[in-house]
Design an enzyme around this catalytic site. Structure first.
Site, PDB file in Angstrom:
ATOM      1  N   ARG A  58     -20.132  39.232 -85.552  1.00  0.00           N
ATOM      2  CA  ARG A  58     -20.161  40.389 -86.448  1.00  0.00           C
ATOM      3  C   ARG A  58     -19.723  41.660 -85.702  1.00  0.00           C
ATOM      4  NH1 ARG A  58     -26.585  40.009 -86.796  1.00  0.00           N
ATOM      5  NH2 ARG A  58     -27.133  41.256 -84.982  1.00  0.00           N
ATOM      6  N   ASP A  59     -19.872  42.798 -86.361  1.00  0.00           N
ATOM      7  CA  ASP A  59     -19.372  44.042 -85.764  1.00  0.00           C
ATOM      8  C   ASP A  59     -20.334  44.610 -84.718  1.00  0.00           C
ATOM      9  OD1 ASP A  59     -21.347  44.665 -87.548  1.00  0.00           O
ATOM     10  OD2 ASP A  59     -20.190  46.128 -88.708  1.00  0.00           O
ATOM     11  N   GLU A  60     -20.841  43.703 -83.848  1.00  0.00           N
ATOM     12  CA  GLU A  60     -21.661  44.109 -82.701  1.00  0.00           C
ATOM     13  C   GLU A  60     -21.007  43.567 -81.437  1.00  0.00           C
ATOM     14  OE1 GLU A  60     -25.766  44.765 -82.653  1.00  0.00           O
ATOM     15  OE2 GLU A  60     -26.080  44.090 -84.700  1.00  0.00           O
ATOM     16  N   GLU A  81     -30.294  33.814 -84.726  1.00  0.00           N
ATOM     17  CA  GLU A  81     -30.984  35.089 -84.509  1.00  0.00           C
ATOM     18  C   GLU A  81     -32.356  35.088 -85.182  1.00  0.00           C
ATOM     19  OE1 GLU A  81     -28.918  38.358 -86.343  1.00  0.00           O
ATOM     20  OE2 GLU A  81     -29.882  39.825 -85.027  1.00  0.00           O
ATOM     21  N   HIS A 134     -26.959  33.537 -81.533  1.00  0.00           N
ATOM     22  CA  HIS A 134     -27.721  34.590 -80.870  1.00  0.00           C
ATOM     23  C   HIS A 134     -28.594  33.887 -79.845  1.00  0.00           C
ATOM     24  CE1 HIS A 134     -27.597  38.663 -82.541  1.00  0.00           C
ATOM     25  NE2 HIS A 134     -28.738  38.908 -81.924  1.00  0.00           N
TER      26      HIS A 134
END
Ligand code: BGC
Length: 724
Positions: A340-342, A611, A632
């Protein structure tokens, strides 16, 4: 080395298009050696006479660029001819992509232009030398990469002929004082996976499942006409109905857009990466033949050192998921997740996983680099940013925690990570490098608490994602001042130990540690949540350990043998139980396969660590799209319990790096056998237990002198193989 080269950039901006920088040069004499030194503002791929230089993907890697930008050195002697063409393609990479995407507008990018600095040093057999260095005699062209960044993927035009043009470049005056030689591991292409299945979903989507969640990119072959389009999306899971699902990527587009040329062609993206198990062919000319697709895993070139295996196939899948979680998230820095956008170097995640990481793979170099970045990012006041390298905007709040302050258990990475790297590998250089940073972290807490000898009044991530709190806050129900204070105590004790190893005077830290423990005992005499119990036990805060362990065990029984812990409590949960006489309950949690548990995700088809305990629910629905990664690694920290307690292979603080070893295996009736091994600096240490003629047998292989505890007896043994 001395840099004669200057950074260069196209004189006129190419917009989003990745530039190719070019230089032709002649070598008229016999060469002894040719060496290339290179780095970029972005990520680069260099070629000499058409051959790719080296195999580093996403070079120069990710560091705190304004202070530490790695350059790479390559031996290019075999590629040099009389007439040479050297080219470098530069993509945005971490330097120039929009990072921390959920906090930044989608069109935001870096203000810096794409630039490269390169120097080729040639030594001739007649003793003369020559240097070819980037300057304004080089040229640039628009590459077929029309767009390419970290989160959004790539747009590639295979019909483009722009590559053959020669446009002017200019020197871009940037300071070179931050250039450092490569310090970390390089990132390379690793496993190649063929599709596991090809399906058409109920919605009619053409989807390829690679059977494994991984980080990297795909390679495909297509037979097409010029102008045909290939458009591919990435996802980690299918939804409840079996349709493609990637809402959890949030603003990260993670797409491949490819404009075909005529004929049969093979393409794979470069200068970007994706986290995925599935791809959807949004556009694809002609018949789909799954054989034409390959997934390529890309991660840091760490040597695998750990093995875990057991008689339980679900547990084995969990072990595999933990290894894949590490592969997918150790792409130059330890990231929270790769999709994702991390994709950021969240400190807390690295801190909880570092022990497992260091047994699974040799990560000494990897952490040496990342911890140097941590120290480089540390504030004047000693605070540690939440992510390293720090890309969070200064004025932002991340999950209600201001980025100008530090969170307990996250900032503690400054102390816990170097200490663990020292314990696993035995080299005190890491402590020497980090000692100042470690002390500054403790001093930051000392100077920023409301109450002396505790850490109160801070803002933290709490027991992140624990199940016992308000689900919306994501921070669990454990007392945040308590969590912060016990980490303060723990990190202070480690700084005192590290200082001792280095021969420093640690009297003040030892005194401080004692005072913190006393004060915590006064301020927090009782424990409410599972995590509070766990921390009180594991960090030696509880005075009556038996009573606290009994109470923790009872809470777990009352919860029908389920945990409710988050990022902070989970890594130590099984340790807190087995250290205090409750190995059976630790095993019950490890082997539990209903929600919430490790094996629940396995039962639901996970191929990496999730996660959330309920990333996918029993009924197939998903937890949430906003914060729901299926890769995660944090909860994979449970592997260190399997190495250290179930198999019982332990480091010894005063003979670190497995120079001496303790073996204390802990079998359980519910498993027929278990095996773990760690390739240490002294050789392979392994522990196996299994049932043989109605009895338990233990096989210990030790590369160093060891103390073995089995069935209440202690044996002192030298290097060798032993059966008990
Ligand atoms: C990340 C976590 C991280 C957390 C901080 C999340 O967005 O993915 O893994 O530690 O924020 O609480």
């Amino acid at each position: 080395m001395t840099w004669y080269a200057e950074y260069i950039t196209p004189t006129d901006s190419f917009g989003e298009i990745a530039p190719i920088f070019k230089k032709n040069f002649t070598c008229g004499k016999k060469i002894v050696k040719a060496t290339l030194y290179i780095t970029a503002i972005g990520v680069y791929e260099a070629r000499i006479n058409g051959s790719r230089v080296g195999d580093f993907i996403m070079a120069p890697g990710w560091t705190v660029y304004n202070k530490r930008l790695q350059y790479q050195q390559y031996d290019i002697t075999p590629y040099i001819k009389e007439d040479n063409t050297f080219t470098v393609t530069v993509g945005k990479g971490w330097y120039r992509s929009r990072l921390a995407g959920w906090l930044r507008p989608v069109d935001e990018g870096s203000s810096l232009p794409p630039a490269v600095i390169a120097q080729i040093e040639i030594a001739y057999s007649d003793g003369t030398r020559e240097t070819v260095a980037t300057d304004n005699t080089w040229t640039a062209a628009r590459s077929p990469i029309l767009f390419c960044d970290i989160y959004d993927g790539v747009v590639y035009d295979a019909t483009s002929t722009e590559e053959n043009t020669d446009l002017p470049v200019k020197v871009f005056p940037l300071d070179k004082g931050n250039l450092i030689p490569q310090q970390g591991e390089k990132v390379i292409e690793q496993e190649r996976l063929k599709p596991f299945r090809y399906i058409v979903t109920p919605k009619g989507e053409r989807v390829i499942d690679f059977g494994q969640n991984l980080t990297g990119y795909i390679e495909f072959t297509v037979n097409a006409k010029a102008g045909d389009r290939v458009s591919i999306s990435h996802a980690e899971i299918l939804d409840k109905d079996g349709n493609f699902y990637n809402e959890n990527y949030r603003s990260a587009k993670a797409k491949i857009e490819y404009i075909c040329r005529d004929g049969k062609q093979t393409f794979k993206p470069t200068l970007t990466f994706f986290g995925f198990q599935y791809i959807r062919l949004d556009e694809f000319p002609g018949e789909v033949n799954p054989d034409d697709f390959t997934a390529i895993a890309v991660y840091s070139d760490m040597k695998k050192t750990g093995t875990l295996a057991s008689s339980n196939s679900m547990l084995n899948r969990l072990f595999s998921n933990i290894f894949w979680g590490q592969k997918g998230n150790f792409l130059d820095i330890p990231t929270d997740c790769p999709q994702r956008d991390e994709r950021l170097g969240w400190t807390g995640d690295a801190q909880v996983f570092v022990r497992t990481a260091s047994y699974n793979y040799d990560v000494e170099k990897f952490f040496t680099k990342w911890l140097a970045d941590l120290a480089a990012e540390q504030g004047e006041d000693g605070h540690v940013p939440h992510v390293i390298p720090n890309v969070l905007p200064d004025d932002s709040d991340v999950g209600t925690v201001s980025v100008k302050r530090s969170s307990a258990a996250w900032g503690d990475a400054a102390v816990i990570c170097p200490w663990q790297i020292y314990l696993t590998y035995g080299d005190k250089t890491i402590l020497e490098n980090q000692y100042d940073s470690m002390c500054r972290w403790i001093d930051y807490i000392t100077n920023n608490t409301k109450d002396a000898y505790l850490w109160t009044g801070g803002k933290h991530y709490g027991d992140w994602l624990a199940l016992d709190g308000d689900i919306k806050s994501r921070r669990g129900a454990s007392n945040e001042d308590f969590i912060a204070s016990v980490y303060y105590a723990y990190s202070t004790s480690l700084v005192a130990k590290a200082g001792k190893v280095l021969g420093r005077d640690v009297t003040e830290y030892e005194k401080l540690y004692k005072k913190i423990v006393m004060q915590i005992r006064k301020a927090f005499p009782t424990y409410k949540t599972q995590t509070e119990h766990v921390l009180a036990l594991y960090f030696d805060i509880a005075e009556d350990k038996k009573a606290v362990a009994d109470s923790l065990a009872q809470m777990i029984r009352d919860n029908d043998y389920h945990l409710s812990t988050g990022f902070v409590g989970t890594p130590y949960l099984l340790h807190a139980l087995s250290d205090n006489g409750y190995s059976d309950i630790a095993y019950s949690l490890l082997l539990q396969d209903t929600f919430p548990s490790w094996l629940f995700s396995v039962k639901m088809g996970a191929t990496t660590v999730w996660e959330h305990w309920d990333g996918i629910r029993e009924d197939g629905s998903v937890w949430d799209s906003m914060m729901n990664s299926y890769n995660h690694y944090a909860y994979g920290a449970v592997a260190d319990w399997v190495y250290g307690v179930a198999a019982g292979i332990q480091t010894v603080e005063n003979a670190p790096g497995f120079e001496k070893i303790v073996f204390a295996p802990t079998p359980d009736d519910r498993l027929d056998w278990l095996y773990a091994s760690i390739e240490t600096r002294f050789g392979t240490a392994s522990s196996r237990w299994y049932r043989f003629e109605g009895k338990l047998r233990y096989e210990i292989v030790t590369p160093s002198p060891a103390t073995v505890h089995i069935d209440g007896k202690t044996y002192h043994v030298e290097r060798g193989t032993y059966i008990f």
